[in-house]
Design a protein around this motif. Sequence first.
Motif, PDB file in Angstrom:
ATOM      1  N   GLN A  46      31.737  47.603  29.412  1.00  0.00           N
ATOM      2  CA  GLN A  46      32.471  46.385  29.747  1.00  0.00           C
ATOM      3  C   GLN A  46      33.886  46.433  29.188  1.00  0.00           C
ATOM      4  OE1 GLN A  46      31.391  44.373  31.863  1.00  0.00           O
ATOM      5  NE2 GLN A  46      32.599  42.496  31.707  1.00  0.00           N
ATOM      6  N   ARG A  47      34.027  46.947  27.976  1.00  0.00           N
ATOM      7  CA  ARG A  47      35.371  47.091  27.411  1.00  0.00           C
ATOM      8  C   ARG A  47      36.210  48.041  28.246  1.00  0.00           C
ATOM      9  NH1 ARG A  47      32.518  47.034  22.359  1.00  0.00           N
ATOM     10  NH2 ARG A  47      32.483  49.316  22.360  1.00  0.00           N
ATOM     11  N   GLY A  48      35.584  49.143  28.694  1.00  0.00           N
ATOM     12  CA  GLY A  48      36.285  50.087  29.553  1.00  0.00           C
ATOM     13  C   GLY A  48      36.647  49.464  30.885  1.00  0.00           C
ATOM     14  N   TRP A  49      35.740  48.621  31.414  1.00  0.00           N
ATOM     15  CA  TRP A  49      36.025  47.970  32.694  1.00  0.00           C
ATOM     16  C   TRP A  49      37.204  47.016  32.556  1.00  0.00           C
ATOM     17  CZ3 TRP A  49      36.117  42.823  34.034  1.00  0.00           C
ATOM     18  CH2 TRP A  49      36.353  42.571  35.398  1.00  0.00           C
TER      19      TRP A  49
ATOM     20  N   ARG B  96      40.497  47.028  34.713  1.00  0.00           N
ATOM     21  CA  ARG B  96      40.932  45.862  35.491  1.00  0.00           C
ATOM     22  C   ARG B  96      42.377  45.509  35.184  1.00  0.00           C
ATOM     23  NH1 ARG B  96      39.175  40.287  33.125  1.00  0.00           N
ATOM     24  NH2 ARG B  96      40.828  41.044  31.728  1.00  0.00           N
ATOM     25  N   ASN B  97      42.737  45.598  33.911  1.00  0.00           N
ATOM     26  CA  ASN B  97      44.092  45.231  33.511  1.00  0.00           C
ATOM     27  C   ASN B  97      45.140  46.242  33.979  1.00  0.00           C
ATOM     28  OD1 ASN B  97      43.065  42.962  32.326  1.00  0.00           O
ATOM     29  ND2 ASN B  97      43.161  43.734  30.240  1.00  0.00           N
ATOM     30  N   GLU B  98      44.690  47.396  34.442  1.00  0.00           N
ATOM     31  CA  GLU B  98      45.610  48.381  34.997  1.00  0.00           C
ATOM     32  C   GLU B  98      46.011  48.031  36.428  1.00  0.00           C
ATOM     33  OE1 GLU B  98      46.956  51.385  33.496  1.00  0.00           O
ATOM     34  OE2 GLU B  98      46.380  50.118  31.796  1.00  0.00           O
ATOM     35  N   CYS B  99      45.405  46.975  36.983  1.00  0.00           N
ATOM     36  CA  CYS B  99      45.716  46.581  38.357  1.00  0.00           C
ATOM     37  C   CYS B  99      47.163  46.137  38.527  1.00  0.00           C
ATOM     38  CB  CYS B  99      44.768  45.467  38.823  1.00  0.00           C
ATOM     39  SG  CYS B  99      43.137  46.057  39.376  1.00  0.00           S
ATOM     40  N   TRP B 100      47.875  45.891  37.430  1.00  0.00           N
ATOM     41  CA  TRP B 100      49.288  45.503  37.564  1.00  0.00           C
ATOM     42  C   TRP B 100      50.108  46.636  38.182  1.00  0.00           C
ATOM     43  CZ3 TRP B 100      53.264  48.212  35.300  1.00  0.00           C
ATOM     44  CH2 TRP B 100      52.928  49.116  34.290  1.00  0.00           C
TER      45      TRP B 100
ATOM     46  N   TYR C 286      36.379  43.121  40.265  1.00  0.00           N
ATOM     47  CA  TYR C 286      35.319  42.164  39.936  1.00  0.00           C
ATOM     48  C   TYR C 286      34.103  42.359  40.830  1.00  0.00           C
ATOM     49  CZ  TYR C 286      37.627  39.205  36.469  1.00  0.00           C
ATOM     50  OH  TYR C 286      38.202  38.720  35.321  1.00  0.00           O
ATOM     51  N   GLN C 287      34.319  42.503  42.120  1.00  0.00           N
ATOM     52  CA  GLN C 287      33.198  42.653  43.047  1.00  0.00           C
ATOM     53  C   GLN C 287      32.382  43.905  42.728  1.00  0.00           C
ATOM     54  OE1 GLN C 287      35.339  42.542  46.773  1.00  0.00           O
ATOM     55  NE2 GLN C 287      35.018  40.341  47.043  1.00  0.00           N
TER      56      GLN C 287
ATOM     57  N   ARG D  47      32.195  45.503  39.834  1.00  0.00           N
ATOM     58  CA  ARG D  47      31.520  45.380  38.534  1.00  0.00           C
ATOM     59  C   ARG D  47      30.302  44.482  38.631  1.00  0.00           C
ATOM     60  NH1 ARG D  47      29.687  47.896  34.341  1.00  0.00           N
ATOM     61  NH2 ARG D  47      29.809  46.748  32.368  1.00  0.00           N
ATOM     62  N   ILE D  48      30.427  43.364  39.339  1.00  0.00           N
ATOM     63  CA  ILE D  48      29.279  42.470  39.519  1.00  0.00           C
ATOM     64  C   ILE D  48      28.144  43.207  40.222  1.00  0.00           C
ATOM     65  CG2 ILE D  48      28.469  40.420  40.765  1.00  0.00           C
ATOM     66  CD1 ILE D  48      31.262  39.194  40.227  1.00  0.00           C
ATOM     67  N   ALA D  49      28.475  43.923  41.290  1.00  0.00           N
ATOM     68  CA  ALA D  49      27.463  44.672  42.037  1.00  0.00           C
ATOM     69  C   ALA D  49      26.814  45.734  41.166  1.00  0.00           C
ATOM     70  CB  ALA D  49      28.087  45.311  43.276  1.00  0.00           C
ATOM     71  N   ALA D  50      27.614  46.426  40.358  1.00  0.00           N
ATOM     72  CA  ALA D  50      27.085  47.485  39.501  1.00  0.00           C
ATOM     73  C   ALA D  50      26.096  46.931  38.485  1.00  0.00           C
ATOM     74  CB  ALA D  50      28.230  48.194  38.785  1.00  0.00           C
ATOM     75  N   LEU D  51      26.421  45.812  37.858  1.00  0.00           N
ATOM     76  CA  LEU D  51      25.518  45.216  36.871  1.00  0.00           C
ATOM     77  C   LEU D  51      24.245  44.708  37.531  1.00  0.00           C
ATOM     78  CD1 LEU D  51      28.010  43.259  34.587  1.00  0.00           C
ATOM     79  CD2 LEU D  51      26.841  45.396  34.075  1.00  0.00           C
ATOM     80  N   GLN D  52      24.387  44.083  38.698  1.00  0.00           N
ATOM     81  CA  GLN D  52      23.197  43.568  39.386  1.00  0.00           C
ATOM     82  C   GLN D  52      22.236  44.687  39.749  1.00  0.00           C
ATOM     83  OE1 GLN D  52      25.190  41.433  42.567  1.00  0.00           O
ATOM     84  NE2 GLN D  52      24.750  39.458  41.613  1.00  0.00           N
ATOM     85  N   ALA D  53      22.766  45.821  40.181  1.00  0.00           N
ATOM     86  CA  ALA D  53      21.908  46.939  40.566  1.00  0.00           C
ATOM     87  C   ALA D  53      21.369  47.668  39.338  1.00  0.00           C
ATOM     88  CB  ALA D  53      22.679  47.908  41.452  1.00  0.00           C
TER      89      ALA D  53
END
Length: 204
Positions: free
Chosen positions: A83-86, A90-94, A107-108, A110-116
């Motif tokens: 999660q820290r790496g994610w 994410r913050n590199e999206c700038w 976000y989409q 990461r959410i999918a990855a955790l759910q699976a």
Amino acid sequence: MKLGKMRFGWLVFSIAAAGVLLYTQVKAQQPSFDCHDIDAGSIEAMICQDPALAVLDNQLAEVYRQAALKATNEHPPVLKAEQRGWIKGRNECWKAAEPQACVTSEYQLRIAALQATYRLIPLTATVTYLCDDQPGSEVIATFFPTNPPTLIAERGDSVALMYQQESGSGARYAGRNESLWEHQGEATIRWGYGAPELKCRRTL
């Protein structure tokens, strides 16, 4: 006089209810983290200012909470580190041409990855593929109706998470170094960076 008091009381109640509703709506548009004292122009600032991104952040926070409950006995404890790496990614999206679209996608995924990964939603199907007609060379894929759709593939002691990709025909999934493309019961699987393609078929 009583009628006037009733009307006044109803007016006060209506104003109070409207205030509660407005507060709830504003609060719902805030992300899971504190928006005070964040750097202007940062990705966090963008999330705080974008209601749609704030909703995604809250969704991820809830999914992460559910995953953490299942990861209490995880060895090694990878969830927090990932999660820290994610967050760092994410913050590199700038740097992206379209930062808002980049953050939304992060976000989409990461959410999918955790759910699976943590089986937070019911699976769609589990399929076993026999590769190159070798009984010991099997790939077991478990499919999940996430957004985007995902699968978790297992081959021996190796496990790979893959996301569904656009495809002109069949179903195509790709992960970090693995991919699976199935069409009419036949599958082409690549397992590992630079690895040769495996010709596989569904088993009955």
